[in-house]
Enzyme design. Sequence first.
Site, PDB file in Angstrom:
ATOM      1  N   ASN A 390      27.105  25.191  71.222  1.00  0.00           N
ATOM      2  CA  ASN A 390      27.586  23.822  71.082  1.00  0.00           C
ATOM      3  C   ASN A 390      28.941  23.632  71.750  1.00  0.00           C
ATOM      4  O   ASN A 390      29.014  23.162  72.879  1.00  0.00           O
ATOM      5  CB  ASN A 390      27.656  23.442  69.595  1.00  0.00           C
ATOM      6  CG  ASN A 390      27.651  21.945  69.386  1.00  0.00           C
ATOM      7  OD1 ASN A 390      28.280  21.200  70.115  1.00  0.00           O
ATOM      8  ND2 ASN A 390      26.934  21.499  68.364  1.00  0.00           N
ATOM      9  N   ASP A 391      30.000  24.029  71.085  1.00  0.00           N
ATOM     10  CA  ASP A 391      31.337  23.772  71.616  1.00  0.00           C
ATOM     11  C   ASP A 391      31.623  24.530  72.908  1.00  0.00           C
ATOM     12  O   ASP A 391      32.455  24.093  73.706  1.00  0.00           O
ATOM     13  CB  ASP A 391      32.391  24.124  70.567  1.00  0.00           C
ATOM     14  CG  ASP A 391      32.314  23.202  69.365  1.00  0.00           C
ATOM     15  OD1 ASP A 391      32.158  21.984  69.563  1.00  0.00           O
ATOM     16  OD2 ASP A 391      32.375  23.701  68.225  1.00  0.00           O
ATOM     17  N   ILE A 392      30.950  25.657  73.139  1.00  0.00           N
ATOM     18  CA  ILE A 392      31.216  26.439  74.345  1.00  0.00           C
ATOM     19  C   ILE A 392      30.635  25.787  75.595  1.00  0.00           C
ATOM     20  O   ILE A 392      30.878  26.246  76.711  1.00  0.00           O
ATOM     21  CB  ILE A 392      30.684  27.877  74.217  1.00  0.00           C
ATOM     22  CG1 ILE A 392      29.166  27.890  74.043  1.00  0.00           C
ATOM     23  CG2 ILE A 392      31.372  28.604  73.085  1.00  0.00           C
ATOM     24  CD1 ILE A 392      28.563  29.283  74.091  1.00  0.00           C
ATOM     25  N   VAL A 393      29.869  24.697  75.423  1.00  0.00           N
ATOM     26  CA  VAL A 393      29.362  23.931  76.569  1.00  0.00           C
ATOM     27  C   VAL A 393      29.780  22.469  76.472  1.00  0.00           C
ATOM     28  O   VAL A 393      29.162  21.595  77.088  1.00  0.00           O
ATOM     29  CB  VAL A 393      27.822  24.032  76.682  1.00  0.00           C
ATOM     30  CG1 VAL A 393      27.403  25.439  77.060  1.00  0.00           C
ATOM     31  CG2 VAL A 393      27.142  23.605  75.372  1.00  0.00           C
ATOM     32  N   TYR A 430      31.713  24.135  65.402  1.00  0.00           N
ATOM     33  CA  TYR A 430      32.751  24.464  64.431  1.00  0.00           C
ATOM     34  C   TYR A 430      33.910  23.494  64.461  1.00  0.00           C
ATOM     35  O   TYR A 430      34.615  23.314  63.476  1.00  0.00           O
ATOM     36  CB  TYR A 430      33.246  25.897  64.643  1.00  0.00           C
ATOM     37  CG  TYR A 430      34.124  26.116  65.855  1.00  0.00           C
ATOM     38  CD1 TYR A 430      33.586  26.585  67.042  1.00  0.00           C
ATOM     39  CD2 TYR A 430      35.491  25.880  65.804  1.00  0.00           C
ATOM     40  CE1 TYR A 430      34.379  26.793  68.153  1.00  0.00           C
ATOM     41  CE2 TYR A 430      36.292  26.100  66.910  1.00  0.00           C
ATOM     42  CZ  TYR A 430      35.727  26.556  68.084  1.00  0.00           C
ATOM     43  OH  TYR A 430      36.525  26.765  69.169  1.00  0.00           O
TER      44      TYR A 430
END
Length: 465
Positions: A390-393, A430
Amino acid sequence: MSPGVLAMVYLVAAVCFIGSLGGLSRQETARRGVILGAFGMALAIVATLLNDDIQSLTLIIPTILAGAIIGALMGARVQMTAMPELVALLHSFVGLAAVLVGFSSYLHHDAISGAERTVHLVEVWVGVAIGAITFTGSLIAWAKLKGTISGRPLLLPGRHVLNALASLAVIALAVPFVGAADQGGLIPLIAMTIITLVMGAHLVWAIGGADMPVVVSLLNSYSGWAAAAAGFMLANDLLIVTGALVGSSGAILSIIMCRAMNRSILNVVFGGFGTAEGKAPGAGAEQGTVRETDVHQLADILESAKRVVIIPGYGMAVARAQHAVQEFTQILRARGCDVRFAIHPVAGRLPGHMNVLLAEAGVPYDIVEEMDQINGLFRDTDVAIVIGANDIVNPGAQTDTSSPIYGMPVLEAWHAKVVVVLKRGMSSGYAGVDNPLFYHENTVMLFGDARESKTKLVERLRPKH
């Protein structure tokens, strides 16, 4: 075994440990690194048992055998997806050992006096403090990773003041401990141990579940310093060297991972940032239209793809989809498609979590790329497949200055011609923020369990004979 021979054997074991760390730095040499480390540890144990100072092998050998059996059973039964909590649990053992060694060393230090005694008492104090923090902190990390307790941070009112007061109490209690005659410092030592046990639990409980990769790495560093402190207490050079190696390598890895999130270690430890349970965007928060796809449509897209980049995240670990992903990869490569895996430094819940899962499934090492290596290839990629990440992309990390993850380096999947996101639902990561990638014109969502989706996709793409 004479002290000179023992020191030589310990030196060889230390060299093995250094070589083991070097081997573990690369997937291709990791197996060799593990074997070298195991050999060094076996050498150290045998040499210690043959030491002239050992008085009762009848107590030590059964204890070693019991520990070996328990460790073998744990290692054989643990699932690869459960490796993070096992690592955290093992860190707690090191912390507990340091505490017990500290108390034992304090209760048997009568033979020394003067400056030597003062130095020894400081070693005991520091070793017990670090060990106690590591012990309870690792247990809380284990419980968070296992899901026994919530991954949400426990943010007590005035928690920073409480931590500061606890730290001051630890320092203040050291004065009567060092100054006490004989074993008169036992009460301050017990009091300090209780304070640091509570402090260790509180520090980790206040950290969100999604920050556990950094926390586990940091606890690894703590366990190393606890082992080094035990080495000083026991005057054991090998423990000092080994503890310093583990402590420094864990600290370096923690710093690297924090940089990958554009944050500092202090922000992770004291920020109370990051929750394991993301929340869905509120009403009116959507930035566009979500386009949903199915297995048949995705198979049609992949039929003509020449380059595919797969981005695994914690969702792949939860679904245990790595074997289905490997089979999917084999089918595409057999068709002549260039398949790569893009690994973000903090993907999953353990440093290298995704690398371990892919290696366990048999994914070739040479197609697994780190973030800095792969980001330049996305513009020439036909399909980018995001599995539970999620957040890493999240492109908002580069464009939204109000985002809590602004400035965090991310995998630039949105530059691919088509982006496919495999998720169970529209929950956020997160940081608790929406991901604009889900609404891009070139993004389609495949909802459902990642393993089931990949298995169906494999059946659809498998050549019919």
